[in-house]
Motif scaffolding. Structure first.
Motif, PDB file in Angstrom:
ATOM      1  N   ARG A  28       1.203  -1.537   0.095  1.00 12.63           N
ATOM      2  CA  ARG A  28       0.298  -0.463  -0.203  1.00 12.63           C
ATOM      3  C   ARG A  28       0.812   1.087   0.042  1.00 12.63           C
ATOM      4  O   ARG A  28       0.716   2.319  -0.254  1.00 12.63           O
ATOM      5  CB  ARG A  28      -1.427   0.127   1.092  1.00 12.63           C
ATOM      6  N   ARG A  29       1.730   1.097   0.908  1.00  8.41           N
ATOM      7  CA  ARG A  29       2.428   2.428   0.976  1.00  8.41           C
ATOM      8  C   ARG A  29       3.109   2.399  -1.162  1.00  8.41           C
ATOM      9  O   ARG A  29       3.585   3.551  -1.146  1.00  8.41           O
ATOM     10  CB  ARG A  29       3.875   2.100   1.628  1.00  8.41           C
ATOM     11  N   ARG A  30       3.952   1.855  -1.366  1.00  7.45           N
ATOM     12  CA  ARG A  30       4.385   1.488  -2.629  1.00  7.45           C
ATOM     13  C   ARG A  30       3.485   2.083  -3.502  1.00  7.45           C
ATOM     14  O   ARG A  30       3.698   2.904  -4.639  1.00  7.45           O
ATOM     15  CB  ARG A  30       5.206  -0.029  -3.203  1.00  7.45           C
ATOM     16  N   ALA A  31       2.161   2.039  -3.742  1.00  8.18           N
ATOM     17  CA  ALA A  31       0.808   2.184  -4.619  1.00  8.18           C
ATOM     18  C   ALA A  31       0.442   3.736  -4.110  1.00  8.18           C
ATOM     19  O   ALA A  31      -0.959   4.686  -4.282  1.00  8.18           O
ATOM     20  CB  ALA A  31      -0.107   1.745  -4.285  1.00  8.18           C
ATOM     21  N   GLY A  32       0.790   4.570  -2.938  1.00  5.52           N
ATOM     22  CA  GLY A  32       0.673   5.766  -2.422  1.00  5.52           C
ATOM     23  C   GLY A  32      -0.861   6.216  -1.304  1.00  5.52           C
ATOM     24  O   GLY A  32      -1.136   7.062  -2.194  1.00  5.52           O
ATOM     25  N   ASP A  33      -1.064   4.715  -1.132  1.00  5.99           N
ATOM     26  CA  ASP A  33      -2.800   4.851  -0.317  1.00  5.99           C
ATOM     27  C   ASP A  33      -2.486   4.966   1.566  1.00  5.99           C
ATOM     28  O   ASP A  33      -2.122   3.485   1.525  1.00  5.99           O
ATOM     29  CB  ASP A  33      -3.310   3.037   0.082  1.00  5.99           C
TER      30      ASP A  33
END
Length: 622
Positions: free
Chosen positions: A572-577
């Motif tokens: 989720r952090r990689r996806a900017g969420d």
């Protein structure tokens, strides 16, 4: 006057009545993992998958020699029809024992007079050594396999001198059923030859004529055996895997004859005087012999004496239903030798030093000898013979009846084992489990140490105790035990599985990856290890490989522990969420189960996510 029909009815009635109290038994010992806890056989939808899998649920590399499709299918059908109740399973076993006893009668009636065959069948029906096979549900494999083999031999002895394709194919079907129920049925071709040798004089010069009459039978049996052996390769990964008896791995390295000779003393004792029975013969009940001693010398003397007597008896007239012949003694002994060979550890290691259930088929030969001896005694000394027969029947029936409740449930087996063979390594293992369940960790560990010594550091014991120590957050001790098991058995998956879980619980991503990969190399379809691997790779920054591992894990199943949620947080952090990150971290906190795990998780949250403990405990909607 005894006729065949009356003999059949009496034999079936005696065999069923003596085990009537088995109908009150539940699931015990091996019944629990194989039937009661095995979801793969508990529905008709899942059953096909179980049939083409290892007999022991969840095992592939381990116990790789055990594939019993007929037994697994029968268990599944019985579970569905009976709604999971043990009553139907036990009723089927009692009926099969009655059928086997009748099969002994009908088969031997083609080799000896009806009186001898009937007496042998009654001996077989009542003998206490059969209790483990009949009263324990998983004994179905022994019972069904023996019934199918006896049926095949009945087809054979009823066939004309030149056996046609009909009889040969019928025997092939029965052989496939027997072999599919229990591997030891492989001996049928040897028993067929023994029957022919007992009924006629065979010399090398007769071989061509003999094969001209019998080649169809041997060809069909060969094709069936090769087909079933070949089918094991895609299912188990190999045709067979000789395994040392529990706690007796030393037999891989030293001459086995020293220990095998000791076992012969138990064969004789169990048949002649079956008062002391045991659910376990692993060390220290039958210790691994490191050289010649008084016990194995006696075993050699007994074996040679019995074989010499059999050879002398074999020189008597051929076996016929219309006359009694001492040759039945030679036939019975050779039947035992052939039938016991797959589990005797003589040709290869079989996984057991001795187990009473494995004597079920071999004892057909011993029953034949006993029946003949009792009839001879009755004929020569009627009064004495009558007393001996009466005592044998009453004492055997009483011992069988009182032994059957031992298999009522696992605690009954456990308590009986502790009472009868407290020096057994398996008994000490079970005692340690009992202390552990009661919360007496110190006493449990002391008992486990004793069991480890008795069983020579047995792999399954070390891994099981390591798993229990992990539950109590004693990770250092757990890892030492499991590493010891892994070092001695690197080809087995259980140890690296547990080691991966230990390293993951300690937050060691590199160690988790190492052991998860080792476990997955042995058993690829392991969702827990795939989830751990995904987390470990993500924690090390190997994102593409982590995502691939996670896809495999998701395809295999959902994991309810904290490491997969950390992987989700990284994703989720990689996806900017950020909201997805927060929910994943909350889920990780919700699934952590141990104090060590909480401490490791808090450390990872602070280091990788900059999240303090208070923030991590926030829940959506609060």
């Amino acid at each position: 006057m005894l006729d065949r029909r009356r003999a059949v009815l009496l034999t079936a009635a005696v065999a069923a009545l003596v085990y009537a109290n088995a109908l009150g038994n539940g699931f015990a010992y091996d019944d629990v993992p194989i039937i009661e806890e095995n979801a793969a056989i508990q529905s008709l939808e899942a059953l096909p998958g179980a049939i083409v899998s290892s007999y022991w649920p969840g095992t592939r590399g381990e116990n790789a020699s055990l594939w019993r499709p007929v037994t697994t299918a029968a268990f599944g059908v019985q579970y569905v029809l009976g709604g999971g109740s043990p009553l139907l399973f036990h009723a089927v076993n009692v009926v099969l024992h009655a059928a086997a006893s009748v099969g002994v009668l009908l088969f031997l009636a083609y080799l000896m007079p009806l009186a001898g065959a009937f007496t042998a069948a009654i001996v077989f029906a009542l003998h206490p050594v059969h209790v483990e096979a009949v009263a324990n549900v998983v004994g179905f494999a022994e019972l069904f396999s023996t019934v199918a083999l006896l049926a095949a031999l009945l087809v054979y002895v009823r066939a004309p001198a030149r056996v046609g394709w009909g009889a040969a194919l019928g025997m092939g079907v029965l052989y496939a059923l027997a072999f599919g129920a229990k591997e030891s049925a492989v001996v049928l071709p040897g028993l067929v030859f023994l029957v022919d040798a007992a009924r006629r004089r065979l010399a090398l010069s007769d071989l061509r004529a003999y094969l001209a009459d019998r080649w169809r039978v041997y060809l069909v049996l060969l094709v069936v055996a090769l087909a079933l052996l070949a089918a094991r390769v895609p299912i188990l990964g190999r045709v067979a895997s000789p395994t040392g008896p529990m706690g007796a791995d030393l037999l891989y390295e030293i001459p086995r004859i020293w220990t095998v000779a000791q076992v012969w003393t138990h064969y004789v004792r169990l048949w002649v005087f079956p008062l002391d029975l045991s659910a376990d013969y692993a060390p220290n009940v039958i210790p691994v012999a490191l050289g010649w001693n008084a016990t194995n010398v006696v075993g050699v003397v007994l074996a040679l004496t019995i074989l010499a007597t059999a050879w002398v008896a074999w020189r008597r007239p051929e076996l016929r239903p219309e006359r009694a012949s001492a040759r039945v003694a030679g036939f019975g002994v050779m039947w035992f030798v052939i039938a016991i060979s797959p589990v005797s550890n003589t040709l290869f290691l079989s996984g057991v030093t001795l187990a009473e259930r494995t004597l079920y088929l071999p004892s057909v030969g011993l029953a034949a000898v006993s029946g003949w001896l009792l009839v001879v005694l009755l004929r020569e000394r009627r009064a004495l013979g009558g007393v001996v027969v009466a005592l044998a029947v009453v004492l055997s029936a009483a011992r069988t009846w009182t032994r059957t409740p031992t298999w009522h449930d696992t605690p009954s087996v456990f308590l009986t084992m502790l009472r009868e063979v407290p020096h057994s390594g398996r008994a000490q293992w079970m005692l340690g489990d009992n202390f552990w369940m009661q919360g007496d960790t110190a006493q449990a560990l002391a008992t486990y140490r004793h069991a480890v010594n008795l069983l020579d550091g047995h792999y399954r014991l070390l891994v099981a105790v390591g798993g229990k120590l992990m539950e109590r957050e004693r990770y250092g001790s757990a890892e030492r035990l499991v590493r010891r098991a892994w070092k001695d058995n690197p080809e087995r998956p259980r140890a690296p599985r547990v080691l991966a879980s230990i390293r993951a619980e300690l937050g060691d991503a590199e160690g988790t990856e190492r052991f998860a990969r080792r476990a997955l190399a042995i058993v690829p379809e392991d969702p827990v290890r795939e989830h751990l691997l995904a987390w470990a790779l993500a924690a090390q920054g190997s994102w593409s490989r982590a995502a691939e591992a996670r896809r495999r894990a998701d395809a295999l199943g959902v994991a309810a522990f904290w490491q997969p949620w950390l992987y989700e947080a990284y994703a989720r952090r990689r996806a900017g969420d950020p909201e997805g990150v927060r929910m994943a971290l909350d889920s990780a906190r919700a699934t952590v189960r141990t104090d060590v795990g909480r401490a490791v998780l808090d450390s990872i949250l602070r280091h990788d996510f900059g999240v303090e403990r208070e923030a991590a405990t926030h829940r959506p909607g609060r």
